[in-house]
Design an enzyme around this catalytic site. Structure first.
Site, PDB file in Angstrom:
ATOM      1  N   HIS A   1       0.875  -1.185   0.000  1.00 52.80           N
ATOM      2  CA  HIS A   1       0.000   0.000   0.000  1.00 52.80           C
ATOM      3  C   HIS A   1       0.907   1.228   0.000  1.00 52.80           C
ATOM      4  CE1 HIS A   1      -3.648  -2.322   1.227  1.00 52.80           C
ATOM      5  NE2 HIS A   1      -2.760  -3.091   1.812  1.00 52.80           N
TER       6      HIS A   1
ATOM      7  N   ARG B   1       0.094   4.369  -0.882  1.00 49.36           N
ATOM      8  CA  ARG B   1      -0.594   5.611  -0.452  1.00 49.36           C
ATOM      9  C   ARG B   1      -0.643   6.738  -1.459  1.00 49.36           C
ATOM     10  NH1 ARG B   1      -2.724   2.518   3.208  1.00 49.36           N
ATOM     11  NH2 ARG B   1      -1.487   2.095   5.045  1.00 49.36           N
TER      12      ARG B   1
ATOM     13  N   ASN C   1      -6.693   0.737  -2.380  1.00 52.97           N
ATOM     14  CA  ASN C   1      -7.313   1.591  -1.353  1.00 52.97           C
ATOM     15  C   ASN C   1      -6.559   2.908  -1.175  1.00 52.97           C
ATOM     16  OD1 ASN C   1      -5.115   0.331  -0.118  1.00 52.97           O
ATOM     17  ND2 ASN C   1      -6.069   0.260   1.886  1.00 52.97           N
TER      18      ASN C   1
ATOM     19  N   ASP D   1       2.209  -6.859   2.628  1.00 44.78           N
ATOM     20  CA  ASP D   1       1.112  -5.986   3.084  1.00 44.78           C
ATOM     21  C   ASP D   1       1.693  -4.713   3.715  1.00 44.78           C
ATOM     22  OD1 ASP D   1      -1.421  -5.069   3.415  1.00 44.78           O
ATOM     23  OD2 ASP D   1      -2.013  -6.493   4.965  1.00 44.78           O
TER      24      ASP D   1
ATOM     25  N   HIS E   1       1.810   3.964   8.186  1.00 49.28           N
ATOM     26  CA  HIS E   1       1.086   5.083   8.804  1.00 49.28           C
ATOM     27  C   HIS E   1       2.117   5.835   9.641  1.00 49.28           C
ATOM     28  CE1 HIS E   1      -2.824   3.408   7.688  1.00 49.28           C
ATOM     29  NE2 HIS E   1      -2.402   2.234   8.126  1.00 49.28           N
TER      30      HIS E   1
HETATM   31  O1  DOR Z   1      -3.688  -3.416   8.388  1.00 50.32           O
HETATM   32  C1  DOR Z   1      -4.044  -3.139   7.245  1.00 50.32           C
HETATM   33  N1  DOR Z   1      -3.670  -2.007   6.648  1.00 50.32           N
HETATM   34  N2  DOR Z   1      -4.830  -3.988   6.591  1.00 50.32           N
HETATM   35  C2  DOR Z   1      -5.392  -3.660   5.438  1.00 50.32           C
HETATM   36  O2  DOR Z   1      -6.133  -4.450   4.933  1.00 50.32           O
HETATM   37  C3  DOR Z   1      -5.155  -2.364   4.811  1.00 50.32           C
HETATM   38  C4  DOR Z   1      -3.912  -1.788   5.273  1.00 50.32           C
HETATM   39  C5  DOR Z   1      -3.810  -0.313   4.963  1.00 50.32           C
HETATM   40  O3  DOR Z   1      -4.000   0.050   3.811  1.00 50.32           O
HETATM   41  O4  DOR Z   1      -3.516   0.468   5.883  1.00 50.32           O
HETATM   42 ZN    ZN Z   2      -3.234  -4.961   2.359  1.00 51.61          ZN
HETATM   43 ZN    ZN Z   3      -5.826  -6.784   3.502  1.00 51.50          ZN
END
Ligand code: DOR
Ligand code: ZN
Ligand code: ZN
Length: 432
Positions: free
Chosen positions: A58, A60, A90, A298, A302
């Site tokens: 991810h 961002r 996302n 994954d 943040h």
């Molecule tokens: O912990 C997570 N963070 N699980 C997810 O499915 C999305 C991800 C995020 O995009 O922060």
């Molecule tokens: Zn993910």
């Molecule tokens: Zn996920």
């Protein structure tokens, strides 16, 4: 470029050879060295792996660039020996239409320092658009809510995605059942600061995995279950495979190397979805390593500030793209996994599953993307050495035996153990 004295790792074993690279591709693997005048790199004492393919990150971008942007994310990837990343939908806006996918591509293509592919995101209503999407590596369905607003909770909407999506392409699921999550959140909301593994319990992933497998079976669609975290899910996937359902699965470094015990110490820096689980669940993943198709990170950065909020307000997710390979190499040294398995699950299998041409293997005619690793060198994971913009890691402080020494993309050195040289825009879209 000639890489001499390389010990090349693949799922089949270790091959000692000299590697000849021309125009960004491997042209020969030979026992002897003929020809000279070119740049020669001596790999004595090191192992050479194909560039890793992290099929789950991810980054961002666009929408939350303060956490990570596509340049900082891909730079971190290269520092971890990862030369291909699959970025999740996302981002903001959610990638749920062809138009938004195209716009995202425009934004990130100028920044990518490594190769990439983008997922398309399922919404409750975009089944027809998903069916005809072009330029995505697959469809991502969030069966439970997490970071961002993508969610398919309606059973009919979910079924319609499985019904309509092309059968040769991958449907990846974030398998946590929304109804279950909601129910447990209600239960814990009133009390003391709860444990994340209780708020989003194992039964949530088990329920979702069962539904997704059922649909994949009924419609004969290729299902990929992301981030397996429990024994029950593992068993469901194994059973489905035995029955011939086209299902694959993935495990993350955090679910393999951390447990709910660590979550107590890490507080929100160990909060992610699905949560860190019991030691028994972790052990079940290791015991079934043969059935795990991919290891993917994954990587979900943040900021510290965001993570320091109270439990209910702190976002879920941890970074991981640059620490996966050192963690796995350390596990190779501990004989918990073999180097062959590492290459299989982080290079070969993702390339095969997603049909990536020229990737995942060190072989004639394949792209000259590879990593030189030192299995003997010990390094400590320290925040100040990380490339991710968020600047922290749940693995901070770990001393790991096995380090990423140099990384090459299309035959050019992009990381020397300390500095990333790849320029923004030098990575390519593998699904353009
Ligand atoms: O912990 C997570 N963070 N699980 C997810 O499915 C999305 C991800 C995020 O995009 O922060
Ligand atoms: Zn993910
Ligand atoms: Zn996920």
């Amino acid at each position: 470029v000639i890489i001499k004295n390389a010990r090349i790792a693949s799922s089949k074993g270790i091959l000692e050879a000299n590697l000849f690279v021309e125009d960004g591709k491997v042209v020969a693997l030979k026992k002897t060295i003929s020809g000279s005048g070119e740049k020669t790199i001596d790999a004595t004492g090191l192992f050479l792996l194909p560039g890793l393919i992290d099929a789950h990150v991810h980054f961002r971008d666009p929408g939350a660039e303060w956490k990570e942007d596509f340049f900082t994310g891909t730079r971190a990837a290269l520092a971890g020996g990862v030369t291909v990343v699959f970025d999740m939908p996302n981002t903001a806006p959610s990638v749920d239409s062809q138009k938004i996918l195209n716009e995202k591509k425009k934004i990130i293509s100028a920044q990518a320092a490594c190769n990439y592919a983008l997922y398309f995101g399922a919404s409750e209503a975009n089944q027809n658009e998903a069916k005809q999407i072009s330029g995505a590596c697959g469809l991502k369905i969030y069966m439970g809510s997490t970071t961002g607003s993508l969610l398919v909770k309606d059973a009919v909407a979910l079924e319609k995605h499985f019904q309509l999506f092309p059968k040769e392409k991958i449907i990846a699921v974030h398998g946590e059942d929304e109804e279950t999550i909601k129910k447990y959140a209600e239960k814990y909301r009133a009390g003391e600061k709860p444990e994340h593994n209780k708020v989003r319990p194992p039964v949530a992933v088990e329920t979702a995995a069962r539904k997704a497998i059922e649909l994949a079976k009924e419609y004969g669609k290729k299902l990929h279950v992301c981030h397996l975290s429990t024994e029950a899910e593992m068993n469901l996937v194994k059973e489905a495979k035995k029955e011939g359902v086209p299902v694959s699965c993935e495990a993350t470094p955090h679910h393999l190397f951390l447990s709910e015990e660590d979550a107590k110490r890490l507080e929100n820096f160990g909060k992610m979805n699905p949560p860190l689980r019991s030691r028994k669940d972790v052990a079940a993943l290791w015991e079934n390593m043969d059935a795990i198709d991919l290891i993917a990170t994954d990587h979900a950065p943040h900021t510290r500030e965001e993570k320091e909020k109270d439990y209910w307000s702190a976002p879920s997710g941890v970074p991981g793209v640059e620490t996966m390979l050192p963690l796995l190499l350390n596990a190779v040294n501990e004989r918990r996994i073999s180097l062959e398995q590492v290459v299989e699950k982080t290079c070969e299998n993702p390339a095969k599953l997603f049909g990536l041409k020229g990737k995942g293997f060190v072989a004639e005619d394949f792209d000259a993307d590879f990593v030189l690793v030192d299995l003997k060198k010990t390094k400590k994971i320290a925040a100040e050495n990380l490339f991710t913009k968020c600047g922290w890691s749940p693995f901070e402080g770990m001393r790991l035996r096995g380090s990423v020494e140099r990384v090459f993309m299309r035959g050019e050195e992009v990381f020397d153990g300390e500095n990333v040289f790849a320029k923004p825009g030098s990575g390519s879209d593998l699904f353009s």
